[in-house]
Enzyme design. Sequence first.
Site, PDB file in Angstrom:
ATOM      1  N   CYS A   1     -52.495  -3.760  18.055  1.00 39.25           N
ATOM      2  CA  CYS A   1     -52.581  -5.131  18.881  1.00 39.25           C
ATOM      3  C   CYS A   1     -53.598  -5.218  19.920  1.00 39.25           C
ATOM      4  O   CYS A   1     -54.308  -5.957  20.002  1.00 39.25           O
ATOM      5  CB  CYS A   1     -51.223  -5.426  19.793  1.00 39.25           C
TER       6      CYS A   1
HETATM    7  C1  BEZ Z   1     -49.373  -1.643  17.139  1.00 39.60           C
HETATM    8  O1  BEZ Z   1     -49.864  -2.823  17.607  1.00 39.60           O
HETATM    9  O2  BEZ Z   1     -50.164  -0.782  17.178  1.00 39.60           O
HETATM   10  C2  BEZ Z   1     -47.902  -1.510  16.646  1.00 39.60           C
HETATM   11  C3  BEZ Z   1     -46.901  -2.430  17.429  1.00 39.60           C
HETATM   12  C4  BEZ Z   1     -45.795  -2.433  16.690  1.00 39.60           C
HETATM   13  C5  BEZ Z   1     -45.296  -1.217  15.806  1.00 39.60           C
HETATM   14  C6  BEZ Z   1     -46.416  -0.686  15.318  1.00 39.60           C
HETATM   15  C7  BEZ Z   1     -47.670  -0.730  15.627  1.00 39.60           C
END
Ligand code: BEZ
Length: 212
Positions: free
Chosen positions: A46
């Site tokens: 994210c």
């Molecule tokens: C991420 O944004 O890195 C992420 C969020 C939830 C699960 C896996 C990755």
Amino acid sequence: MATLRLGDTAPNFTADSSVGKIELYDYLGDGWGILFSHPADFTPVCTTELGTAAKFKSEFDKRNVKMLALSVDGAASHKEWIKDINEVQQTEVNFPIIADEDKKVSDLYDMIHPKADNNLTVRSVFIIAPDRSIKLILTYPASTGRNFHELLRVIDSLQLTAYHKVATPANWKHGEDVVVSPAIATEDAKQMFKKGVTEVKPYLRMTPDPTA
Ligand code: BEZ
């Protein structure tokens, strides 16, 4: 809430965000919108997506598309996270992130897929036209960051096909030849598209991008 489908009216909502209270319709005004969800704050993928989205904002602006992100954490958390995003992505997050702690918006837009995760959203994308209808829905898993070039490409296609009787072929990019809408007879198409029409097959007629 029934599942949202293409052509449905994007449900309006009021929610807190990183820049204060937002009402969706008010925020969109008479332009296009892109609403995209993020599983949670302070997560690695994210962080890269939001930094990338910020760098693409001028391209969304050019297309009259308002950007609106969402994550199920609170506004104070978003503000702290934005500092990190700005630092590590060397950018400035320049659009609101909805603070959806009570998951009101996530539920409204069916962004939580319990078999993927009970509490976090998947990576949903909704593109909303000026008449508030939903023109595109994408769903990516949390483990796959989205491609913002593709989001701009599809907006180019949506905006072109909204105003011209054409469709866009595989891998099309702005400026490349487009497909004449199947509803138009070839003779009529030749009148309509002054740049010319090539009949590859009776059902496959190509014409230069009318906006290029
Ligand atoms: C991420 O944004 O890195 C992420 C969020 C939830 C699960 C896996 C990755």
